[in-house]
Design a protein around this motif. Structure first.
Motif, PDB file in Angstrom:
ATOM      1  N   TRP A  69       0.835  -1.196   0.000  1.00  0.00           N
ATOM      2  CA  TRP A  69       0.000   0.000   0.000  1.00  0.00           C
ATOM      3  C   TRP A  69       0.874   1.252   0.000  1.00  0.00           C
ATOM      4  O   TRP A  69       1.944   1.290   0.611  1.00  0.00           O
ATOM      5  CB  TRP A  69      -0.893   0.014   1.232  1.00  0.00           C
ATOM      6  CG  TRP A  69      -2.064  -0.927   1.126  1.00  0.00           C
ATOM      7  CD1 TRP A  69      -2.219  -1.961   0.254  1.00  0.00           C
ATOM      8  CD2 TRP A  69      -3.228  -0.908   1.929  1.00  0.00           C
ATOM      9  NE1 TRP A  69      -3.406  -2.590   0.470  1.00  0.00           N
ATOM     10  CE2 TRP A  69      -4.046  -1.956   1.500  1.00  0.00           C
ATOM     11  CE3 TRP A  69      -3.652  -0.112   2.975  1.00  0.00           C
ATOM     12  CZ2 TRP A  69      -5.284  -2.222   2.074  1.00  0.00           C
ATOM     13  CZ3 TRP A  69      -4.880  -0.381   3.550  1.00  0.00           C
ATOM     14  CH2 TRP A  69      -5.691  -1.417   3.093  1.00  0.00           C
ATOM     15  N   ASN A  70       0.357   2.294  -0.639  1.00  0.00           N
ATOM     16  CA  ASN A  70       1.079   3.562  -0.596  1.00  0.00           C
ATOM     17  C   ASN A  70       0.801   4.269   0.734  1.00  0.00           C
ATOM     18  O   ASN A  70      -0.022   3.821   1.542  1.00  0.00           O
ATOM     19  CB  ASN A  70       0.717   4.446  -1.799  1.00  0.00           C
ATOM     20  CG  ASN A  70      -0.753   4.824  -1.819  1.00  0.00           C
ATOM     21  OD1 ASN A  70      -1.417   4.882  -0.790  1.00  0.00           O
ATOM     22  ND2 ASN A  70      -1.275   5.100  -3.010  1.00  0.00           N
ATOM     23  N   ALA A  72      -0.754   7.047   1.504  1.00  0.00           N
ATOM     24  CA  ALA A  72      -2.107   7.573   1.697  1.00  0.00           C
ATOM     25  C   ALA A  72      -3.067   6.468   2.140  1.00  0.00           C
ATOM     26  O   ALA A  72      -3.875   6.661   3.055  1.00  0.00           O
ATOM     27  CB  ALA A  72      -2.603   8.225   0.409  1.00  0.00           C
ATOM     28  N   LYS A  73      -3.003   5.296   1.500  1.00  0.00           N
ATOM     29  CA  LYS A  73      -3.903   4.193   1.865  1.00  0.00           C
ATOM     30  C   LYS A  73      -3.544   3.662   3.253  1.00  0.00           C
ATOM     31  O   LYS A  73      -4.428   3.317   4.046  1.00  0.00           O
ATOM     32  CB  LYS A  73      -3.810   3.079   0.827  1.00  0.00           C
ATOM     33  CG  LYS A  73      -4.785   1.947   1.024  1.00  0.00           C
ATOM     34  CD  LYS A  73      -6.228   2.376   1.168  1.00  0.00           C
ATOM     35  CE  LYS A  73      -6.873   2.760  -0.115  1.00  0.00           C
ATOM     36  NZ  LYS A  73      -8.318   3.063   0.049  1.00  0.00           N
ATOM     37  N   THR A  74      -2.268   3.627   3.603  1.00  0.00           N
ATOM     38  CA  THR A  74      -1.849   3.208   4.942  1.00  0.00           C
ATOM     39  C   THR A  74      -2.366   4.181   5.993  1.00  0.00           C
ATOM     40  O   THR A  74      -2.853   3.769   7.053  1.00  0.00           O
ATOM     41  CB  THR A  74      -0.315   3.101   5.016  1.00  0.00           C
ATOM     42  OG1 THR A  74       0.124   2.186   4.014  1.00  0.00           O
ATOM     43  CG2 THR A  74       0.135   2.603   6.377  1.00  0.00           C
ATOM     44  N   ALA A  75      -2.309   5.483   5.712  1.00  0.00           N
ATOM     45  CA  ALA A  75      -2.833   6.493   6.643  1.00  0.00           C
ATOM     46  C   ALA A  75      -4.340   6.357   6.789  1.00  0.00           C
ATOM     47  O   ALA A  75      -4.890   6.512   7.887  1.00  0.00           O
ATOM     48  CB  ALA A  75      -2.458   7.890   6.166  1.00  0.00           C
ATOM     49  N   GLU A  76      -5.044   6.054   5.687  1.00  0.00           N
ATOM     50  CA  GLU A  76      -6.497   5.862   5.745  1.00  0.00           C
ATOM     51  C   GLU A  76      -6.847   4.699   6.664  1.00  0.00           C
ATOM     52  O   GLU A  76      -7.766   4.787   7.471  1.00  0.00           O
ATOM     53  CB  GLU A  76      -7.026   5.604   4.334  1.00  0.00           C
ATOM     54  CG  GLU A  76      -8.520   5.407   4.266  1.00  0.00           C
ATOM     55  CD  GLU A  76      -9.005   5.108   2.853  1.00  0.00           C
ATOM     56  OE1 GLU A  76     -10.132   4.609   2.727  1.00  0.00           O
ATOM     57  OE2 GLU A  76      -8.259   5.378   1.888  1.00  0.00           O
ATOM     58  N   GLU A  77      -6.091   3.619   6.578  1.00  0.00           N
ATOM     59  CA  GLU A  77      -6.345   2.469   7.446  1.00  0.00           C
ATOM     60  C   GLU A  77      -6.045   2.806   8.906  1.00  0.00           C
ATOM     61  O   GLU A  77      -6.785   2.447   9.805  1.00  0.00           O
ATOM     62  CB  GLU A  77      -5.477   1.283   6.998  1.00  0.00           C
ATOM     63  CG  GLU A  77      -5.830  -0.042   7.658  1.00  0.00           C
ATOM     64  CD  GLU A  77      -5.248  -0.210   9.042  1.00  0.00           C
ATOM     65  OE1 GLU A  77      -5.862  -0.913   9.865  1.00  0.00           O
ATOM     66  OE2 GLU A  77      -4.180   0.362   9.305  1.00  0.00           O
ATOM     67  N   ARG A  78      -4.970   3.542   9.142  1.00  0.00           N
ATOM     68  CA  ARG A  78      -4.579   3.896  10.496  1.00  0.00           C
ATOM     69  C   ARG A  78      -5.617   4.833  11.144  1.00  0.00           C
ATOM     70  O   ARG A  78      -5.909   4.725  12.332  1.00  0.00           O
ATOM     71  CB  ARG A  78      -3.204   4.565  10.475  1.00  0.00           C
ATOM     72  CG  ARG A  78      -2.671   4.909  11.864  1.00  0.00           C
ATOM     73  CD  ARG A  78      -1.355   5.655  11.813  1.00  0.00           C
ATOM     74  NE  ARG A  78      -1.516   6.915  11.073  1.00  0.00           N
ATOM     75  CZ  ARG A  78      -0.832   7.262   9.983  1.00  0.00           C
ATOM     76  NH1 ARG A  78       0.084   6.459   9.483  1.00  0.00           N
ATOM     77  NH2 ARG A  78      -1.050   8.414   9.386  1.00  0.00           N
ATOM     78  N   ASP A  79      -6.217   5.729  10.364  1.00  0.00           N
ATOM     79  CA  ASP A  79      -7.139   6.731  10.892  1.00  0.00           C
ATOM     80  C   ASP A  79      -8.591   6.251  10.994  1.00  0.00           C
ATOM     81  O   ASP A  79      -9.420   6.952  11.563  1.00  0.00           O
ATOM     82  CB  ASP A  79      -7.092   7.986  10.027  1.00  0.00           C
ATOM     83  CG  ASP A  79      -5.736   8.660  10.077  1.00  0.00           C
ATOM     84  OD1 ASP A  79      -4.983   8.396  11.044  1.00  0.00           O
ATOM     85  OD2 ASP A  79      -5.421   9.433   9.143  1.00  0.00           O
TER      86      ASP A  79
END
Length: 96
Positions: A69-70, A72-79
């Protein structure tokens, strides 16, 4: 694969049982015990262990891991908001 035989069983018949079980369950046999009793054949078998990969649904995608995952997608999952059943104040029987 190990085959144990009790009774009279021709090699062609043994192979037929192996082929039948592997085709029926689409898995490789680990062991097969054949017990021949007259016209009846009692089969006890185990299959080889297959690794299981966990797949989860995260942010609309079915994934095994998030390695590719890039940012942005990793941050979306974390948030994202993660819900748990521990927050539920009622027992499963009370819902019925």
């Amino acid at each position: 694969m190990s085959i144990a035989i009790t009774g009279n069983c021709a090699p062609e018949e043994q192979q037929a049982y192996v082929d039948y079980l592997q085709e029926k369950y689409n898995r490789k046999l680990d062991s097969l015990d054949i017990n021949i009793d007259g016209e009846y054949a009692d089969l006890h078998y185990t299959f080889t262990k297959e690794p299981f990969e966990r797949i989860r649904r995260i942010t609309g995608y079915l994934v095994g891991t998030m390695d590719h995952w890039n940012d942005a997608k990793t941050a979306e999952e974390r948030d994202r908001v993660k819900h748990s059943l521990e927050d539920c104040s009622c027992s499963p029987m009370e819902k019925l």
